[in-house]
Design a protein around this motif. Sequence first.
Motif, PDB file in Angstrom:
ATOM      1  N   HIS A 197       0.837  -1.193   0.000  1.00 49.31           N
ATOM      2  CA  HIS A 197       0.000   0.000   0.000  1.00 49.31           C
ATOM      3  C   HIS A 197       0.873   1.245   0.000  1.00 49.31           C
ATOM      4  CE1 HIS A 197      -2.709  -3.136   1.446  1.00 49.31           C
ATOM      5  NE2 HIS A 197      -3.726  -2.352   1.083  1.00 49.31           N
ATOM      6  N   GLY A 198       0.329   2.331  -0.531  1.00 51.48           N
ATOM      7  CA  GLY A 198       1.048   3.584  -0.594  1.00 51.48           C
ATOM      8  C   GLY A 198       0.873   4.417   0.658  1.00 51.48           C
ATOM      9  N   PRO A 199       1.362   5.659   0.633  1.00 53.95           N
ATOM     10  CA  PRO A 199       1.307   6.536   1.817  1.00 53.95           C
ATOM     11  C   PRO A 199      -0.104   6.772   2.355  1.00 53.95           C
ATOM     12  CG  PRO A 199       2.788   7.438   0.158  1.00 53.95           C
ATOM     13  CD  PRO A 199       2.100   6.288  -0.480  1.00 53.95           C
ATOM     14  N   ASN A 239      -4.239   0.468  -2.372  1.00 56.58           N
ATOM     15  CA  ASN A 239      -3.629  -0.783  -2.820  1.00 56.58           C
ATOM     16  C   ASN A 239      -2.714  -0.536  -4.029  1.00 56.58           C
ATOM     17  OD1 ASN A 239      -3.049  -3.361  -3.736  1.00 56.58           O
ATOM     18  ND2 ASN A 239      -5.047  -4.174  -3.151  1.00 56.58           N
ATOM     19  N   LEU A 240      -1.507  -1.088  -3.980  1.00 60.88           N
ATOM     20  CA  LEU A 240      -0.552  -0.923  -5.072  1.00 60.88           C
ATOM     21  C   LEU A 240      -0.503  -2.145  -5.981  1.00 60.88           C
ATOM     22  CD1 LEU A 240       2.431   0.827  -3.248  1.00 60.88           C
ATOM     23  CD2 LEU A 240       0.709   1.850  -4.734  1.00 60.88           C
ATOM     24  N   LEU A 273      -6.971   6.515 -11.728  1.00 63.24           N
ATOM     25  CA  LEU A 273      -6.235   7.710 -11.300  1.00 63.24           C
ATOM     26  C   LEU A 273      -5.742   7.563  -9.869  1.00 63.24           C
ATOM     27  CD1 LEU A 273      -8.457  10.551 -12.852  1.00 63.24           C
ATOM     28  CD2 LEU A 273      -6.425   9.446 -13.801  1.00 63.24           C
ATOM     29  N   ALA A 274      -6.518   6.848  -9.046  1.00 66.75           N
ATOM     30  CA  ALA A 274      -6.127   6.665  -7.644  1.00 66.75           C
ATOM     31  C   ALA A 274      -4.795   5.918  -7.548  1.00 66.75           C
ATOM     32  CB  ALA A 274      -7.219   5.905  -6.890  1.00 66.75           C
ATOM     33  N   PHE A 275      -4.621   4.873  -8.353  1.00 70.06           N
ATOM     34  CA  PHE A 275      -3.368   4.127  -8.353  1.00 70.06           C
ATOM     35  C   PHE A 275      -2.214   5.003  -8.829  1.00 70.06           C
ATOM     36  CE2 PHE A 275      -0.187   1.725 -10.697  1.00 70.06           C
ATOM     37  CZ  PHE A 275       0.183   0.749  -9.789  1.00 70.06           C
ATOM     38  N   GLN A 276      -2.436   5.742  -9.911  1.00 71.77           N
ATOM     39  CA  GLN A 276      -1.388   6.594 -10.478  1.00 71.77           C
ATOM     40  C   GLN A 276      -0.958   7.676  -9.479  1.00 71.77           C
ATOM     41  OE1 GLN A 276      -3.023   8.000 -14.200  1.00 71.77           O
ATOM     42  NE2 GLN A 276      -3.565   5.909 -14.832  1.00 71.77           N
ATOM     43  N   GLU A 302      -1.277   7.478  -6.207  1.00 75.63           N
ATOM     44  CA  GLU A 302      -0.657   6.833  -5.051  1.00 75.63           C
ATOM     45  C   GLU A 302       0.818   6.509  -5.331  1.00 75.63           C
ATOM     46  OE1 GLU A 302      -1.352   5.283  -1.029  1.00 75.63           O
ATOM     47  OE2 GLU A 302      -2.146   6.801  -2.374  1.00 75.63           O
ATOM     48  N   VAL A 303       1.100   6.002  -6.538  1.00 74.30           N
ATOM     49  CA  VAL A 303       2.487   5.726  -6.904  1.00 74.30           C
ATOM     50  C   VAL A 303       3.280   7.023  -6.941  1.00 74.30           C
ATOM     51  CG1 VAL A 303       4.009   4.861  -8.716  1.00 74.30           C
ATOM     52  CG2 VAL A 303       1.892   3.655  -8.193  1.00 74.30           C
ATOM     53  N   GLY A 304       2.663   8.087  -7.452  1.00 78.14           N
ATOM     54  CA  GLY A 304       3.330   9.384  -7.481  1.00 78.14           C
ATOM     55  C   GLY A 304       3.676   9.877  -6.092  1.00 78.14           C
ATOM     56  N   SER A 305       2.752   9.725  -5.151  1.00 74.73           N
ATOM     57  CA  SER A 305       3.000  10.149  -3.767  1.00 74.73           C
ATOM     58  C   SER A 305       4.121   9.325  -3.140  1.00 74.73           C
ATOM     59  CB  SER A 305       1.715  10.003  -2.942  1.00 74.73           C
ATOM     60  OG  SER A 305       0.691  10.819  -3.458  1.00 74.73           O
ATOM     61  N   LEU A 306       4.134   8.024  -3.442  1.00 77.82           N
ATOM     62  CA  LEU A 306       5.161   7.146  -2.901  1.00 77.82           C
ATOM     63  C   LEU A 306       6.542   7.544  -3.431  1.00 77.82           C
ATOM     64  CD1 LEU A 306       6.052   4.623  -1.353  1.00 77.82           C
ATOM     65  CD2 LEU A 306       5.483   3.284  -3.395  1.00 77.82           C
ATOM     66  N   VAL A 307       6.643   7.763  -4.736  1.00 81.26           N
ATOM     67  CA  VAL A 307       7.919   8.157  -5.331  1.00 81.26           C
ATOM     68  C   VAL A 307       8.387   9.488  -4.758  1.00 81.26           C
ATOM     69  CG1 VAL A 307       9.064   8.827  -7.481  1.00 81.26           C
ATOM     70  CG2 VAL A 307       7.531   6.854  -7.463  1.00 81.26           C
ATOM     71  N   GLU A 308       7.477  10.417  -4.610  1.00 81.37           N
ATOM     72  CA  GLU A 308       7.839  11.741  -4.071  1.00 81.37           C
ATOM     73  C   GLU A 308       8.366  11.629  -2.642  1.00 81.37           C
ATOM     74  OE1 GLU A 308       5.850  16.213  -3.606  1.00 81.37           O
ATOM     75  OE2 GLU A 308       4.570  14.432  -3.638  1.00 81.37           O
ATOM     76  N   SER A 309       7.706  10.800  -1.828  1.00 75.44           N
ATOM     77  CA  SER A 309       8.136  10.653  -0.438  1.00 75.44           C
ATOM     78  C   SER A 309       9.517  10.004  -0.350  1.00 75.44           C
ATOM     79  CB  SER A 309       7.106   9.835   0.350  1.00 75.44           C
ATOM     80  OG  SER A 309       7.019   8.517  -0.162  1.00 75.44           O
ATOM     81  N   VAL A 310       9.799   9.024  -1.253  1.00 74.96           N
ATOM     82  CA  VAL A 310      11.115   8.384  -1.272  1.00 74.96           C
ATOM     83  C   VAL A 310      12.180   9.394  -1.691  1.00 74.96           C
ATOM     84  CG1 VAL A 310      12.520   6.606  -2.365  1.00 74.96           C
ATOM     85  CG2 VAL A 310      10.183   6.070  -1.658  1.00 74.96           C
TER      86      VAL A 310
END
Length: 460
Positions: free
Chosen positions: A401-403, A407-408, A418-421, A423-431
């Motif tokens: 799961h993302g931030p 569900n990933l 759009l929710a998945f896209q 969420e992945v964007g938020s995860l990459v940004e946080s990393v």
Amino acid sequence: SCVTGVQTCALPIWELKKTAYSGVRMTILGSREHTCIHPTISRSFNKNQDCQELMDKRKGGGCRFQMNVKAKLASHHSLRVHMGHENAWDLEDIVKVGKKIKCCPYFAVRELRTAAQLIICPYNYLVDPKIRKSMEISLKNQIVVIDEAHNIEDSARDAVSGSFNIDDIGIAMQECERMVGFQVLPETHSQLADFCSRLANWMQKCIETKPDYSDWNSSSRVWKGSNAMAEWNEQVFAPSNYGTIKAWVDEALKEQAAANEEQEGEESIPILSKKASEVLEGVFMLLEYMYTRDSMYRDDYRMAVVKSQTRKKGGGGGKGWLAKGENSTNLVNVINLHFWCLNPAVCFNDLKNECRSVVLTSGTLSPIITFASELDAKFPITLEADHVIDRKQVWVGTLSHGPSGHNLNATYRNTETLAFQDEVGSLVESVCHKVPHGILLFLPSYKMLDTLTNRWQMTG
């Protein structure tokens, strides 16, 4: 011996120059894309086709650069004289020599092959049986070194797979009928014309029956190898058989080769077209893997007849956005016959049986046991070096799961939301905020890369 690389030979040549073997008799088998120096053909979009037409005495009358090869650049001695040294050379070096003395590098490197102790070429020159035959490359008792060998499995599968368009099969039929009209092996070409007719009719009937798979713009019938052979025996080969028709194909190709050699000056000799011979030879090369050796490889294949929609070549007079709006009038139905090889050992078996030694090198062959199993080959000598990065410096984990808790699961249906896209964007940004010097992000496809990039640019 043959050393193969994937894209460039610059690195092995650089390393060769440092050794005591720098003066070895060598050649590099390159494509026309990198070696053609003809002022017109070198700027052509399709250099292979245009060069072949220029070399055809019935059409182009020959190439003056190719005609100079035998006299000026057919030996390692003459090449070394023109280069001014005896060290290893790159394609750029022989292209410079070719331009200087008006001599074709593409054909020169092939002349050098006969006396070469070291041959450098791309994967497909050795793996693909069609290219080996056309290039007259013999692997008998050779030492083959394949660099970046982690790609050999895909290359081997692709080399013994193939696709054939129903229109090309129709052209082959017409060409065989034309040869009958000229009374050139009339019985042989008549039988081959009948075979092509049966094959095209069978493909047409296949797509008119209920498909095994279908989506919005394509439908297909698919057979496993054993069922495919039964289908051919009953629907395509009958009333003849594989062996008889294969003999007719061989006879027609032998006649074509002899006619090409006899052709001189402006004299017009009826010759089976290259397109027809490519279709016939290509189909039977793949069938040979399924029928010979007691059909041991038949179930390593899948055969399919696919009907799909594609944009008509040259269709539509509009430009830019206008052209994109004419899809309904530009789309046409095409029918293709596919042979898909699922086992790289089918192709690698030829290398294994003919070569004296096969050396595979790569940084990513581990685990070697499964790699050798895929190729159905035993490697008595193996060396697996330790990784340069210590285990203490590596962490491997999975995130479900993302931030925000979404569900990933990257299934096709989920990745389009759009929710998945987001969420992945938020995860990459946080990393990125936590890793100071940048990250490397891998995605399963270019489509997903484009989808995520467009979404993230839109949302900022």
